[in-house]
Design a protein around this motif. Sequence first.
Motif, mmCIF file in Angstrom:
data_model
loop_
_atom_site.group_PDB
_atom_site.id
_atom_site.type_symbol
_atom_site.label_atom_id
_atom_site.label_comp_id
_atom_site.label_asym_id
_atom_site.label_seq_id
_atom_site.Cartn_x
_atom_site.Cartn_y
_atom_site.Cartn_z
ATOM 1 N N THR A 1 -6.058 -5.466 -3.026
ATOM 2 C CA THR A 1 -7.096 -4.755 -3.774
ATOM 3 C C THR A 1 -6.734 -4.602 -5.249
ATOM 4 O OG1 THR A 1 -6.157 -2.622 -3.147
ATOM 5 C CG2 THR A 1 -7.938 -3.478 -1.769
ATOM 6 N N GLY B 1 -0.473 -4.196 0.993
ATOM 7 C CA GLY B 1 -1.447 -3.393 0.268
ATOM 8 C C GLY B 1 -1.639 -3.795 -1.181
ATOM 9 N N THR C 1 4.430 -2.882 -4.656
ATOM 10 C CA THR C 1 3.990 -2.758 -3.258
ATOM 11 C C THR C 1 4.989 -3.390 -2.291
ATOM 12 O OG1 THR C 1 2.664 -4.789 -3.265
ATOM 13 C CG2 THR C 1 1.542 -2.748 -3.945
ATOM 14 N N SER D 1 7.989 -3.951 0.158
ATOM 15 C CA SER D 1 8.539 -3.006 1.143
ATOM 16 C C SER D 1 9.425 -3.784 2.106
ATOM 17 C CB SER D 1 7.396 -2.331 1.909
ATOM 18 O OG SER D 1 6.772 -3.259 2.789
ATOM 19 N N ASP E 1 -3.544 -7.571 4.857
ATOM 20 C CA ASP E 1 -2.754 -7.399 3.637
ATOM 21 C C ASP E 1 -1.663 -6.354 3.898
ATOM 22 O OD1 ASP E 1 -1.919 -7.255 0.967
ATOM 23 O OD2 ASP E 1 -3.524 -5.859 0.424
ATOM 24 N N PRO E 2 -0.609 -6.732 4.600
ATOM 25 C CA PRO E 2 0.377 -5.729 5.027
ATOM 26 C C PRO E 2 1.096 -5.013 3.891
ATOM 27 C CG PRO E 2 1.178 -7.930 5.490
ATOM 28 C CD PRO E 2 -0.247 -8.068 5.045
ATOM 29 N N LYS F 1 -2.714 -5.897 10.009
ATOM 30 C CA LYS F 1 -3.378 -5.841 8.711
ATOM 31 C C LYS F 1 -3.399 -7.224 8.068
ATOM 32 C CE LYS F 1 -2.118 -1.091 7.674
ATOM 33 N NZ LYS F 1 -1.391 -0.223 6.739
#
Length: 178
Positions: free
Chosen positions: A157, A154, A123, A125, A151-152, A149
């Motif tokens: 989860t 992502g 994840t 980036s 959780d920038p 966000k």
Amino acid sequence: MATYLAFLRAINLGPTRKFPKDDIRRAVESVGFTGVETHIASGNVRFDTRMRSRAKIERTLEEAFAADRGFAVPTISYSAAEFADLAAVAAALNAQHPGLARHYVYLLKDAPSPALAREVEGTSSAKGDMVVRGRAAHALLRPGYQDGKVDPLGAATLLEPATNRNLAVVTTVAAKWC
């Protein structure tokens, strides 16, 4: 007696999940743990216990918290030695990535499988990097990452069940209790 640290998830967020520090302390003591201390209001607690099973400690605390509060309080625990090692890794990662805007440490119940660790790290980036080390995942966020966000990257989860703390809390708690 062994010293453990527990980190409670999703408390003191909004009007229905209140769990004041004194009530946390009382609930932890109610199951026979001693030397109980808390740090700030986000659910960080230190205690001594004769229990050695992390799963049993977490289950005992989660049952006590649910009975006291009337809602589930997911809890992640570490021995003091485990947490000292985690904090040292966090500090080293932070030093290896100068100029970070934020460094969040996701505290995990269990170490992710190698495949899940690769997925979490995937994840990463331009906003930042996710680095998995044992029962912790580090969100190393670069300046300008904030896009509204929580959780920038992502990754959160993918890590359930987990709770996170910023680097300052991790290092302060480790210095104070480990």
